[in-house]
Design an enzyme around this catalytic site. Structure first.
Site, PDB file in Angstrom:
ATOM      1  N   TYR A  46       0.874  -1.138   0.230  1.00 50.32           N
ATOM      2  CA  TYR A  46       0.417   0.296  -0.292  1.00 50.32           C
ATOM      3  C   TYR A  46       1.203   1.368  -0.233  1.00 50.32           C
ATOM      4  CZ  TYR A  46      -4.020  -2.819   1.096  1.00 50.32           C
ATOM      5  OH  TYR A  46      -5.258  -3.547   1.081  1.00 50.32           O
ATOM      6  N   SER A 200     -13.880  -4.355  -0.495  1.00 56.71           N
ATOM      7  CA  SER A 200     -14.678  -3.787  -1.724  1.00 56.71           C
ATOM      8  C   SER A 200     -16.248  -3.933  -1.254  1.00 56.71           C
ATOM      9  CB  SER A 200     -14.578  -4.157  -2.995  1.00 56.71           C
ATOM     10  OG  SER A 200     -14.994  -3.512  -3.369  1.00 56.71           O
ATOM     11  N   PRO A 201     -16.730  -3.925   0.414  1.00 59.94           N
ATOM     12  CA  PRO A 201     -17.491  -4.658   0.038  1.00 59.94           C
ATOM     13  C   PRO A 201     -19.298  -3.948  -0.359  1.00 59.94           C
ATOM     14  CG  PRO A 201     -17.156  -3.153   2.174  1.00 59.94           C
ATOM     15  CD  PRO A 201     -15.819  -3.407   1.476  1.00 59.94           C
ATOM     16  N   LEU A 202     -18.866  -2.710  -0.978  1.00 66.95           N
ATOM     17  CA  LEU A 202     -19.652  -1.542  -1.460  1.00 66.95           C
ATOM     18  C   LEU A 202     -19.923  -2.154  -2.785  1.00 66.95           C
ATOM     19  CD1 LEU A 202     -20.058   1.607   0.225  1.00 66.95           C
ATOM     20  CD2 LEU A 202     -20.992  -0.166   1.046  1.00 66.95           C
ATOM     21  N   PHE A 206     -21.703   2.294  -6.167  1.00 66.83           N
ATOM     22  CA  PHE A 206     -21.733   3.975  -5.815  1.00 66.83           C
ATOM     23  C   PHE A 206     -20.285   4.189  -7.335  1.00 66.83           C
ATOM     24  CE2 PHE A 206     -22.918   3.021  -1.910  1.00 66.83           C
ATOM     25  CZ  PHE A 206     -24.583   2.978  -1.609  1.00 66.83           C
TER      26      PHE A 206
END
Length: 287
Positions: A46, A200-202, A206
């Site tokens: 990261y 990345s649970p959404l 969106f």
């Protein structure tokens, strides 16, 4: 294993995202903890190998007790950047590299141990016996407590799991990417007692405007008043209801959204509402 129900993903805390200052990281860390998010998910790559060190400096200034939080990191991906002399992005799961990578993460995070080490992605060249040897050494030295994998299929987990215990598999899972629910991955993990974490649970709800996401927004809109919840809370509640006990990794650095995410754990979707949301995501009824 004790990890918070929702996990703070740190990928965008540093140079790959919001470029938070040390002071801002300290404040965000305290905000997470005050909302019962005590687990922080890292990976060595990261920020092109910089975010762990940025977090570590903030942690040292935070006054947070090490025993009050859980630190996760991942290793294995050899990323192409100024910090590494790599000709191509690749994976390295040699014994020496795994041990070296963990020791680098410990130094950067200003800690003596990781609560959980994950192999970041499966490699076609990984040798289970060599991985097991490295993990055994690291556990005996007290440098890691739990061991797991990330983005591994059931057969890949089998190959590794026959040599050592796998505690966690962190996978992509959301309403728009729920193949693990149908291809046997989550079933296998439940059977073997492997804890699922979801990055990345959404999903793309969106991020994209297409037929699928429009269906999802319409269905969620019809349930918002019933549950007095936002769309993202309903998406998280949908994941949290799964009996595998999935821990969503929340990537936002927005304090209000983090607080709202935690409140999703109090939403118990009714059975048919859960399936209404699933159908909206799939675009067709269940078989």
């Amino acid at each position: 294993m004790t990890y918070s129900r929702l996990i703070a993903g740190t990928m965008t805390w540093g140079s790959w995202g919001k470029q938070l200052s040390k002071k801002e990281m300290v404040a965000l860390m305290h905000h997470c903890i005050s909302n019962n998010i005590t687990t922080f998910d890292h990976a060595d790559i990261y920020g092109a190998y910089t975010t762990e060190a940025d977090f570590g400096k903030a942690f040292m200034d935070s006054g947070v007790k090490r025993e009050d939080i859980q630190l996760i990191s991942k290793c294995g991906i050899q990323y192409m950047c100024d910090d590494r002399d790599n000709k191509v992005k690749h994976y390295d799961y040699s014994k020496d590299y795994i041990i070296w990578s963990v020791e680098a993460s410990l130094k950067n995070l200003e800690t003596e141990y990781l609560d959980l080490l994950l192999l970041h992605r499966p490699s076609p060249l990984m040798v289970a016996e060599e991985i097991a040897e490295a993990i055994t050494i690291l556990k005996k030295q007290g440098k890691i407590k739990d061991f797991g994998v990330s983005n591994f299929t059931a057969p890949q987990m089998d190959m590794i799991g026959l040599r050592m215990d796998i505690d966690v598999n962190q996978i992509e899972f959301s309403l728009t990417q729920h193949s693990a629910m149908h291809d046997g991955t989550l079933d296998y993990m439940t059977t073997c007692g492997i804890k699922p974490m979801a990055w990345s649970p959404l999903g793309s709800v969106f991020r994209e405007d297409n037929e699928q996401t429009r269906r999802i927004h319409k269905q969620l809109g019809e349930l918002m008043n019933k549950y007095n919840a936002t769309e993202d809370q309903l998406l998280l509640a949908w994941i949290l209801k799964h009996p595998a006990g999935i821990h969503p990794v929340i990537g936002t650095t927005n304090k209000e959204r983090l607080t709202q995410a935690v409140e999703a754990a109090n939403i118990d979707l009714e059975l048919e509402d859960w399936f209404l949301i699933l159908v909206a995501g799939q675009g067709h009824k269940v078989p």
